[in-house]
Design an enzyme around this catalytic site. Sequence first.
Site, mmCIF file in Angstrom:
data_model
loop_
_atom_site.group_PDB
_atom_site.id
_atom_site.type_symbol
_atom_site.label_atom_id
_atom_site.label_comp_id
_atom_site.label_asym_id
_atom_site.label_seq_id
_atom_site.Cartn_x
_atom_site.Cartn_y
_atom_site.Cartn_z
ATOM 1 N N HIS A 1 5.880 -10.406 -3.790
ATOM 2 C CA HIS A 1 4.796 -9.725 -5.154
ATOM 3 C C HIS A 1 5.019 -8.877 -6.499
ATOM 4 C CE1 HIS A 1 4.422 -5.079 -3.112
ATOM 5 N NE2 HIS A 1 5.009 -6.064 -1.972
ATOM 6 N N ASP B 1 3.674 -6.304 -7.664
ATOM 7 C CA ASP B 1 2.884 -4.881 -7.750
ATOM 8 C C ASP B 1 3.399 -3.967 -6.847
ATOM 9 O OD1 ASP B 1 1.999 -6.479 -5.656
ATOM 10 O OD2 ASP B 1 0.513 -4.667 -5.767
ATOM 11 N N ASP C 1 10.121 -1.741 -3.251
ATOM 12 C CA ASP C 1 9.082 -2.361 -2.183
ATOM 13 C C ASP C 1 8.093 -3.268 -3.662
ATOM 14 O OD1 ASP C 1 6.407 -3.947 -0.895
ATOM 15 O OD2 ASP C 1 6.120 -1.860 -0.211
ATOM 16 N N GLU D 1 -0.511 -7.101 -3.678
ATOM 17 C CA GLU D 1 0.285 -7.282 -2.450
ATOM 18 C C GLU D 1 -0.998 -5.841 -2.172
ATOM 19 O OE1 GLU D 1 2.405 -6.734 1.500
ATOM 20 O OE2 GLU D 1 1.957 -5.387 -0.223
ATOM 21 N N ASP E 1 9.564 -8.484 1.583
ATOM 22 C CA ASP E 1 9.337 -7.495 1.603
ATOM 23 C C ASP E 1 10.193 -6.765 2.404
ATOM 24 O OD1 ASP E 1 7.694 -5.956 0.748
ATOM 25 O OD2 ASP E 1 5.342 -7.400 1.077
#
Length: 416
Positions: A84, A86, A147, A181, A204
């Site tokens: 992801h 974001d 992340d 996400e 992730d």
Amino acid sequence: MIYISPDSVAERFMRYVQIDTQSDPESHSHPTTEKQKDLSRLLFRELQAMGITRSMTDDYGYVYATIPANTSKTNVPAVCFCAHVDTAPDCSGYEVKPILHRYYDGKDIVLPDDPSQVLRPEVSPYLMEHLNSGVITASGLTLLGADDKSGVAAIMEAALFFMQHPEVKHGEIKLLFTPDEEVGKGTAKINMEQLGAQFGYTLDGGEAGSLEDETFSADGATLIIEGVIVHPGYAKNKLVNALKVAGAVLDALPKGEWSPETTEGREGFVHPVSVSGIAERAEIHFIVRDFTDEALELHHQRLRELAAQVVARFPGARMEYKSAEQYRNMKKILDRHPQVVAYAEEAIRRAGLTVKKESIRGGTDGSRLSYMGLPCPNIFTGMQNIHSKLEWIGTRDMAKAAETIVHLSVIWEENS
Ligand SMILES: [Zn+2]
């Protein structure tokens, strides 16, 4: 020989984290913030520059790309790697200044823009596994965004590797980058047909070698309490206040167990998240979490019985209990396709690491994707202390994640 350079993936990662892509839980648009597309567009341009011409980015901020198969085998499944773009709303992602500690010396790392932010090996012992190797931190005012930009960087670096190593045989490889996400909307506008993959992996996860094939199963529950309403001036022995009944229900919840604050590992819980109401009628909203459907059902039973006992102490009050499914443990799906996890374990070993199987006390895009027809466990990238100013990552871990992607693609080809 499959080798990915930690310096190369670090350089890529440090470029991506400087782009603010924070998502917004209050927003109702897709993506929840337009700025996420800044990274999506950059990834699209970089994919094109690598020669991955079958790539596109859409108005929702998703990036889809296909690396064509180069094997003569025609039965290799299309396998997707997903991350992801974001970052979490919990901590600022504006003007992230990544710092590469090229040869980490084992000492405390004081973050220069806020010297009260100190990364200490005694608190984060995993740092010591990166002695003399690269560690990347933020500068003290923001999160780092490992992340999940570490996942993005690992996938992009693996893509570059494939483009420069045509002798490494693989089936069709699908790349997917998603927005939102962190606000639970990563799969909201996903186009599964456009993606066209049969199996997937999210990148992730945490420590090198970790592999997560299990998430919570999640339900919501609502307890509706009806009181008895009478003019308060003439209410003696008649009025029953729903708010007080709700308070009594909350008070009756056990104090030493059965809650997020008293459980860990494979223990489930029930957690009241909001209360609303007036004297006449009140609602308590709960989340219910465990790893199996059977365990969830037991939690519902217990909660319903506990509430009924309390409500019975208030003659005239009535209650209604409703439950609703939120998401399900991906393991149920993955167990039907055991090769998905088995190949990931083999890939991690080929990358020279020890496999650490873990379960997630939460949901992931992978749990939703698994139930959308794309069985999808989660692979490490190395990210640590996520969603905080002390977030950090080892460059070697990111390179190992990229190597794991390459090995995985090779293993799928070999076994088809
Ligand atoms: Zn993440």
